[in-house]
Write an enzyme that holds these catalytic residues in place. Structure first.
Site, PDB file in Angstrom:
ATOM      1  NE  ARG A 106       8.014  -9.247 -16.928  1.00 45.52           N
ATOM      2  CZ  ARG A 106       7.647 -10.490 -16.706  1.00 45.52           C
ATOM      3  NH1 ARG A 106       8.396 -11.261 -15.953  1.00 45.52           N
ATOM      4  NH2 ARG A 106       6.543 -10.974 -17.227  1.00 45.52           N
ATOM      5  NE  ARG A 150       2.010 -16.813 -12.493  1.00 40.92           N
ATOM      6  CZ  ARG A 150       2.273 -15.655 -13.079  1.00 40.92           C
ATOM      7  NH1 ARG A 150       3.495 -15.296 -13.300  1.00 40.92           N
ATOM      8  NH2 ARG A 150       1.297 -14.855 -13.448  1.00 40.92           N
ATOM      9  CG  ASP A 180      -0.420  -8.291  -9.231  1.00 40.30           C
ATOM     10  OD1 ASP A 180       0.150  -9.361  -8.946  1.00 40.30           O
ATOM     11  OD2 ASP A 180      -1.053  -8.128 -10.294  1.00 40.30           O
ATOM     12  CB  CYS A 199       6.817 -12.978 -12.105  1.00 38.70           C
ATOM     13  SG  CYS A 199       7.173 -11.288 -12.559  1.00 38.70           S
ATOM     14  CE  LYS A 220       2.532  -6.275 -15.581  1.00 44.74           C
ATOM     15  NZ  LYS A 220       2.375  -7.729 -15.720  1.00 44.74           N
ATOM     16  CG  ASN A 221      -1.436  -7.253 -15.144  1.00 46.82           C
ATOM     17  OD1 ASN A 221      -0.450  -7.401 -15.872  1.00 46.82           O
ATOM     18  ND2 ASN A 221      -1.406  -7.537 -13.850  1.00 46.82           N
TER      19      ASN A 221
END
Ligand code: EPZ
Length: 429
Positions: free
Chosen positions: A408, A131, A316, A126, A22-23
């Site tokens: 997600r 952030r 993560d 999230c 995903k990232n």
């Protein structure tokens, strides 16, 4: 809203295909904004965040076609996208689109580089900490951008285009490194990025940019040298395997016991996680096709881990490791150094019988003999999957609410685990 129901206590045995990361897929899709030509991406995972980014890119003018099924294609093969941003027709990324996914803020650098102006809403994502985006903005300012904040939007302009500059990040940031790297490819002259993040996904993006004609040296190191070019071209690139999905399944098997081969896993992208699991007594071997993880007998040993930027232990995987350590033989200590509020899973794991106490950025986990199924709430992406791991082991039924968080970032997780013997079902309401 969908729920996931797990009846715990089954070992996992079989094979699981690892999806594209995903990232990496998200920033790779965003690089399509840097060229009027077609960027073809293979191995794109089917995820909610990817779908959301499709809408955002479409709003800027990107045409997207997705290849259909192919003969002999595996259902886990990932999709092939053709992305073409012939013209950027809208340089604004609106709040409604950006607020649900932080990575969408990364369109700022490419649009600014190509159109010399961009207006992007401050991001969401999230709920794992404040952030901020100060590092992104300071990096783009070092390339000559003028930045203003107005009504929740970043307004960036670069009259005459961006110019190369020296960017020294005071703190390692994945997103800021990617944003500035993408912008620098089309800036005039040389950009040097110091204290760059070196997550494997950044290397994947940089390698794709090089195939598109960018001039980047130092890929995989903390100092990147970028010589700006006047235009980039299309290319074909395959998204690298998801190291966080890989680590998650390693921990799921470590929790339940059994033997699973993770096909297509890239062990070199998660050495710190493999080392942590080996020290806990889990057997992990490289195979010709990926990684084989086994836990046949014996209790898990506790670990002391602190999250760090790559190549350290990834934030993560912190929640998943914590779920695993709730069952270890003794006291584990896990310190979260990247995000200040990434312990939302603690109270949910406690509902299943885990014994965890928090002291600032540190969680102390006393292993328990058994977890017991209960209804729990998914709070963010990785927290959700830590509840799946705990539910796979807990006695009785665990019901995970709000699984849209899970969707997600984890492709077909019920199927992948179900095929290996887990009793896991999605309940759509
Ligand atoms: C990326 O987020 C990932 N997201 C995150 O994955 C991951 O947890 C994180 O990197 C760290 O590895 C994607 O790749 C889409 P950062 P990012 O900028 O780029 C502070 C997941 O579950 N910071 O490296 O947003 C920040 O607050 C997600 O898949 C500033 O202070 O993370 C944090 O403390 C969640 N100012 C630290 O740096 C800034 O301008 C690292 O954040 C930017 C960041």
């Amino acid at each position: 809203m969908d729920k996931i129901e797990i009846i715990g206590g089954k070992q996992l045995n079989g094979k699981i295909q690892i999806s594209g990361a995903k990232n990496a897929a998200l920033p790779l899709m965003i690089t399509s904004l840097l060229t009027p030509d077609t960027l073809t991406l293979k191995n794109v995972p089917s995820l909610r965040d990817v779908n959301q980014l499709k809408r955002i890119l479409g709003n800027h003018g990107t045409d997207l076609t997705v290849e259909g099924k192919r003969a002999n294609g595996s259902q886990y093969a990932g999709e092939t996208y053709h992305l073409t941003a012939r013209d950027i027709v809208d340089t604004t990324a609106p709040y409604e689109m950006v607020s649900t996914m932080r990575a969408s803020f990364w369109v700022l650098g490419p649009i600014l580089a190509r159109c010399h102006e961009a207006k992007v809403s401050l991001p969401g994502g999230c709920a794992i900490g404040t952030r901020p985006v100060d590092l992104h903005l300071a990096g783009l300012e070092a390339l000559g951008a003028k930045i203003e904040l107005e009504d929740g939007y970043v307004l960036a302009t670069a009259n005459g285009g961006l110019k190369g500059g020296r960017v020294t990040f005071p703190k390692v940031s994945v997103g800021a490194t990617i944003n500035v790297l993408m912008a620098a490819t089309l800036a005039k002259g040389e950009t040097i990025i110091e204290n760059a993040a070196i997550e494997p996904e950044i290397g994947d993006v940089a390698n794709c940019l090089v195939k598109m004609g960018a001039k980047i040296e130092g890929i995989g190191t903390k100092t990147l040298h970028i010589q700006g070019v006047t235009n980039l071209e299309g290319t074909v690139h395959s998204v690298l395997p998801d190291r966080i999905e890989t680590g998650t399944f390693l921990m799921a098997v470590a929790a339940t016991g059994g033997e699973v081969e993770l096909l297509g896993a890239a062990p070199e992208t998660l050495t710190a996680s493999i080392d942590a699991l080996r020290s806990a007594g889990v057997s992990i071997e490289e195979t010709a096709d990926g990684l084989l993880v086994k836990r046949q007998n014996g209790q898990l040993k506790p670990v002391h881990i602190e999250t760090q930027p790559h190549p350290g232990f990834p934030t993560d995987l912190q929640a998943q490791l914590m779920a695993l350590m709730t069952m270890a033989d003794g006291r584990s200590v896990i310190r979260e150094t990247i995000f200040e509020n990434r312990f939302m899973h603690v109270q949910e794991l406690a509902r299943l019988g885990a014994n965890i106490s928090l002291n600032g950025d540190t969680a102390i986990i006393e292993g328990v003999k058994e977890l017991h199924g209960a209804p729990v709430m998914a709070t963010d992406l990785r927290a959700s999957v830590s509840l799946v791991i705990a539910g796979l082991v807990a006695k009785g039924t665990t019901t995970i609410n709000r699984v849209y968080h899970l969707d997600r970032g984890f492709e077909k997780i019920e199927e992948k685990l179900g095929n290996c013997g887990a009793e896991i079902n999605r309940i759509s309401e």
